[in-house]
Structure formats: C-alpha cells, structure tokens
Design an enzyme around this catalytic site. Sequence first.
Site, mmCIF file in Angstrom:
data_model
loop_
_atom_site.group_PDB
_atom_site.id
_atom_site.type_symbol
_atom_site.label_atom_id
_atom_site.label_comp_id
_atom_site.label_asym_id
_atom_site.label_seq_id
_atom_site.Cartn_x
_atom_site.Cartn_y
_atom_site.Cartn_z
ATOM 1 N N GLY A 10 -13.162 -1.806 -2.178
ATOM 2 C CA GLY A 10 -11.778 -2.849 -2.618
ATOM 3 C C GLY A 10 -12.438 -4.330 -3.558
ATOM 4 N N GLN A 11 -11.252 -4.528 -3.613
ATOM 5 C CA GLN A 11 -10.896 -5.884 -4.355
ATOM 6 C C GLN A 11 -11.520 -6.939 -3.923
ATOM 7 O OE1 GLN A 11 -8.088 -8.232 -8.013
ATOM 8 N NE2 GLN A 11 -7.208 -7.443 -5.741
ATOM 9 N N ASP A 35 -13.679 6.096 8.086
ATOM 10 C CA ASP A 35 -11.599 5.978 7.715
ATOM 11 C C ASP A 35 -11.098 5.265 9.163
ATOM 12 O OD1 ASP A 35 -9.103 6.830 7.075
ATOM 13 O OD2 ASP A 35 -9.674 9.273 6.582
ATOM 14 N N ILE A 36 -10.132 4.114 8.548
ATOM 15 C CA ILE A 36 -9.869 3.573 9.890
ATOM 16 C C ILE A 36 -9.094 4.769 10.627
ATOM 17 C CG2 ILE A 36 -10.246 1.194 8.723
ATOM 18 C CD1 ILE A 36 -7.361 1.338 8.585
ATOM 19 N N ALA A 59 -7.227 -2.092 2.872
ATOM 20 C CA ALA A 59 -5.476 -1.277 3.102
ATOM 21 C C ALA A 59 -4.794 -0.342 2.735
ATOM 22 C CB ALA A 59 -4.689 -2.432 3.111
ATOM 23 N N TYR A 60 -3.737 -0.036 2.827
ATOM 24 C CA TYR A 60 -3.212 0.716 1.750
ATOM 25 C C TYR A 60 -2.056 -0.362 1.431
ATOM 26 C CZ TYR A 60 0.680 3.728 -0.055
ATOM 27 O OH TYR A 60 1.624 4.778 -0.920
ATOM 28 N N THR A 100 -0.375 -10.317 4.285
ATOM 29 C CA THR A 100 0.065 -10.504 3.358
ATOM 30 C C THR A 100 1.458 -11.812 3.105
ATOM 31 O OG1 THR A 100 1.274 -9.799 1.499
ATOM 32 C CG2 THR A 100 1.056 -7.960 3.193
ATOM 33 N N TYR A 124 5.718 -1.459 2.320
ATOM 34 C CA TYR A 124 3.925 -2.486 2.532
ATOM 35 C C TYR A 124 4.080 -3.445 3.206
ATOM 36 C CZ TYR A 124 0.370 -4.910 0.808
ATOM 37 O OH TYR A 124 -0.624 -6.014 1.136
ATOM 38 N N TRP A 149 -0.913 -12.912 -4.474
ATOM 39 C CA TRP A 149 -1.216 -12.709 -6.024
ATOM 40 C C TRP A 149 -2.860 -12.022 -6.077
ATOM 41 C CZ3 TRP A 149 2.875 -15.960 -9.381
ATOM 42 C CH2 TRP A 149 3.874 -15.887 -9.041
HETATM 43 N N1 LIG Z 1 -4.091 -7.463 -4.035
HETATM 44 C C1 LIG Z 1 -2.925 -8.696 -4.042
HETATM 45 O O1 LIG Z 1 -2.673 -9.434 -4.646
HETATM 46 C C2 LIG Z 1 -3.073 -8.963 -2.232
HETATM 47 C C3 LIG Z 1 -3.556 -8.132 -0.603
HETATM 48 N N2 LIG Z 1 -3.172 -8.130 -0.204
HETATM 49 C C4 LIG Z 1 -4.825 -7.805 1.091
HETATM 50 O O2 LIG Z 1 -6.036 -8.133 0.971
HETATM 51 C C5 LIG Z 1 -6.826 -6.771 1.388
HETATM 52 C C6 LIG Z 1 -7.849 -6.583 0.362
HETATM 53 O O3 LIG Z 1 -6.497 -5.834 -0.786
HETATM 54 P P1 LIG Z 1 -6.914 -5.622 -2.040
HETATM 55 O O4 LIG Z 1 -9.005 -5.737 -1.866
HETATM 56 O O5 LIG Z 1 -6.475 -6.028 -3.197
HETATM 57 O O6 LIG Z 1 -6.735 -4.115 -2.525
HETATM 58 P P2 LIG Z 1 -7.849 -3.031 -2.456
HETATM 59 O O7 LIG Z 1 -6.614 -2.142 -3.180
HETATM 60 O O8 LIG Z 1 -8.089 -2.485 -3.795
HETATM 61 O O9 LIG Z 1 -8.259 -1.944 -1.102
HETATM 62 C C7 LIG Z 1 -8.123 -2.023 -0.424
HETATM 63 C C8 LIG Z 1 -9.824 -1.198 -0.012
HETATM 64 O O10 LIG Z 1 -8.813 -0.279 1.588
HETATM 65 C C9 LIG Z 1 -9.154 1.051 1.437
HETATM 66 N N3 LIG Z 1 -8.224 2.018 2.055
HETATM 67 C C10 LIG Z 1 -7.623 2.819 1.518
HETATM 68 N N4 LIG Z 1 -7.665 3.430 2.805
HETATM 69 C C11 LIG Z 1 -8.685 3.707 3.577
HETATM 70 C C12 LIG Z 1 -8.610 3.564 4.815
HETATM 71 N N5 LIG Z 1 -8.195 5.067 6.160
HETATM 72 N N6 LIG Z 1 -9.861 3.537 5.606
HETATM 73 C C13 LIG Z 1 -10.741 2.860 4.567
HETATM 74 N N7 LIG Z 1 -10.527 2.141 4.271
HETATM 75 C C14 LIG Z 1 -9.327 2.427 2.872
HETATM 76 C C15 LIG Z 1 -9.130 1.955 -0.383
HETATM 77 O O11 LIG Z 1 -10.185 2.507 -0.800
HETATM 78 C C16 LIG Z 1 -9.659 -0.021 -1.170
HETATM 79 O O12 LIG Z 1 -10.889 -0.258 -1.613
HETATM 80 C C17 LIG Z 1 -5.773 -5.720 2.132
HETATM 81 O O13 LIG Z 1 -5.500 -5.840 3.371
HETATM 82 C C18 LIG Z 1 -4.572 -5.870 1.268
HETATM 83 O O14 LIG Z 1 -3.229 -5.359 2.038
HETATM 84 C C19 LIG Z 1 -2.765 -9.409 0.466
HETATM 85 C C20 LIG Z 1 -2.002 -9.747 -0.588
HETATM 86 C C21 LIG Z 1 -2.428 -10.093 -1.541
#
Ligand SMILES: NC(=O)C1=CN([C@@H]2O[C@H](COP(=O)(O)OP(=O)(O)OC[C@H]3O[C@@H](n4cnc5c(N)ncnc54)[C@H](O)[C@@H]3O)[C@@H](O)[C@H]2O)C=CC1
Length: 281
Positions: A10-11, A35-36, A59-60, A100, A124, A149
């Site tokens: 993920g990001q 897979d969590i 996360a989803y 978040t 969410y 953000w």
């Molecule tokens: N992107 C944003 O603006 C914000 C993100 N967050 C939180 O930050 C964290 C990271 O977010 P990002 O990296 O931006 O999201 P992202 O969507 O880029 O990465 C999330 C990763 O979780 C993986 N994933 C989804 N379901 C899964 C499962 N069942 N088992 C294992 N992996 C699974 C996905 O494949 C993805 O690679 C998350 O917890 C998100 O809720 C919080 C606030 C803002």
Amino acid sequence: MKILVTGANGQLGQEVVKLLRAKHKVFGLGREQLDITNAQQCLFVLDEHQPDVVIHSAAYTAVDSAESEEEKAFLVNGEGTKSLAIAAERVGAKFCYISTDYVFDGTATQAYREDDETNPQSVYGKSKRAGELHVRSLSSRAFIVRTSWVYGRYGGNFVKTMLSLAKTRDSLKVVHDQFGSPTYTLDLALFLEQLIQTEKYGTYHASNSGVCTWYEFACAIFEESGIGIRVEPCTTEEFPRPAPRPKYSVMEHGAILANGFEDMRPWRDGLRAFLNELKEE
Ligand SMILES: NC(=O)C1=CN([C@@H]2O[C@H](COP(=O)(O)OP(=O)(O)OC[C@H]3O[C@@H](n4cnc5c(N)ncnc54)[C@H](O)[C@@H]3O)[C@@H](O)[C@H]2O)C=CC1
C-alpha cells in the site's frame, strides 16, 4: 528489531518498509502473504516470524465504496484488525494500528484531541473505529496512530491527481469547505520509526502540522510546482460523494508533544519535500 508490516504494497506500507529496512529486520507482507481476514493465517504468520513490532497499515481504504460494501469494510478493518491484534499479543509484539481522522464527525471548531469522543459518519470511519476498539481491548502494548490526507510516492493520492489533471485542464474547481492536515508518507514513517522503539503506548494524532482546505492544498501544489492553472474554490455540495466527509478534521498533536517527540513538520514543507522527490525520479 524485527518488524512486521501489513499492507506492505500500500501507499504507506511501502514507504514504511523502505525506511525501516535500512536499520531493522523488516517483514513487509502484502495481502498475498498475509490476508488479515484469515484469523488462522494471522496466528501462523506471526508465530513464524516472531516480530517485536507489528505495524498494521493494511486496510479497506475505498471510502466511497465502503458505503455499499459495509460487510467487507468491517471484515477487513474491524475483524481483520482484531485477528492481528490477538496474534500480536500471543507473540508478545508491540502493535501499531494506523487509524484515521474519519473516526471524528468533523463538526468541531477546534482541533480534536486524542481522547475526544469519536463519532464516525461514514462506513469506512465506523469500521476503522471498530478496529481501534479491538486494539484497545486486546493489545497490552498498543499504539493507535490516527493520520489524515495521506500522500506520497507510492499509490494514488490527491497530489498526483492534481498534477495529472493540470496536464489536460486550464482550470479546476476544488473544495474549500473541508479543513484538514495533509500528511506526507515519509514524515509519518519517520515518526512511526521513533514511536515503535518506545513503550509510550496510547493514541496519537500524527499528520503534518498546520491546517488547510483541499483548495488551499491544491493551490500550494501548483505554486510549489510552478504550474500556472486557474483553481477555483467550491463547496462540498458541488461535488456530492457517496460517503460523507468530515468538514473539520484537524487533529491536535498533544500526545506527540507530551511524550517528548518532535512535532511533524508543517504540511507545506512536507509537500515541498515530496515534490522535490518526484522531480528527482
Ligand atoms: N490514504 C489516506 O488518506 C489515509 C489512510 N489512513 C490509513 O492509513 C493506512 C494506510 O493507508 P494507505 O497506505 O493510504 O492505503 P492503501 O489502500 O494504499 O493500502 C492498504 C493496503 O492494504 C491491503 N489490504 C486490503 N485488504 C487486505 C487484507 N484483507 N489483508 C491484507 N492486506 C489487505 C491492500 O492490498 C493495500 O495494499 C490505512 O490503515 C488507512 O486506513 C488514514 C487516514 C488517511
């Protein structure tokens, strides 16, 4: 230290893995490796790796789709987090859950404190709060880190969207009635690196410091990149989305400061650093 990172494709996960690899033994696991939502797999994989710390960034994250996929969002963000927290506790690992600003309703007029009441408005946000509650009740060594953000080198995000729209458009309308704090993944990863080495457990608000609207953020992106495009402010009502967004989701950094950490740099400095990084690529 042995650190296991979920959502490693993920990001945020990719940034965290890249940063921590320089000094620690890091297991960056994507969904394919862990897979969590599979509770047995969580137990097995953590037992196999015996990490000192789990950084749970999986996360989803599809905020709008979650409105029509409630079960899926809760399965990953609620139940998945619960399974992982149980598995981490069994191997004695510290547990760092990324949460978040969407756990708040956004009706405040001043920055949210870590112990302010949560009241998520979107599916969410509710599912992420469910994850927080599981972590608090199951983990004896928990960091809950709320961010907002988020943007960075890996994955799609607002900064990249603005830069790519500017290639084909002369003008853009951007929402000017939602307030928050942009967060550069590298700055968040640097904070997480410090935090997980301590035993200063609890809830943290970790975004770049300062406040802006999406409109102000967009203007800054173009100014810092030297792009001449007309940006017009508009209201949330002009861009209806399935999931409600918090109007005001600014978070106070009380726990960061009270625990002796340096505050995260101002959002515009983080943005400038990110744009420089993009230029160098
Ligand atoms: N992107 C944003 O603006 C914000 C993100 N967050 C939180 O930050 C964290 C990271 O977010 P990002 O990296 O931006 O999201 P992202 O969507 O880029 O990465 C999330 C990763 O979780 C993986 N994933 C989804 N379901 C899964 C499962 N069942 N088992 C294992 N992996 C699974 C996905 O494949 C993805 O690679 C998350 O917890 C998100 O809720 C919080 C606030 C803002």
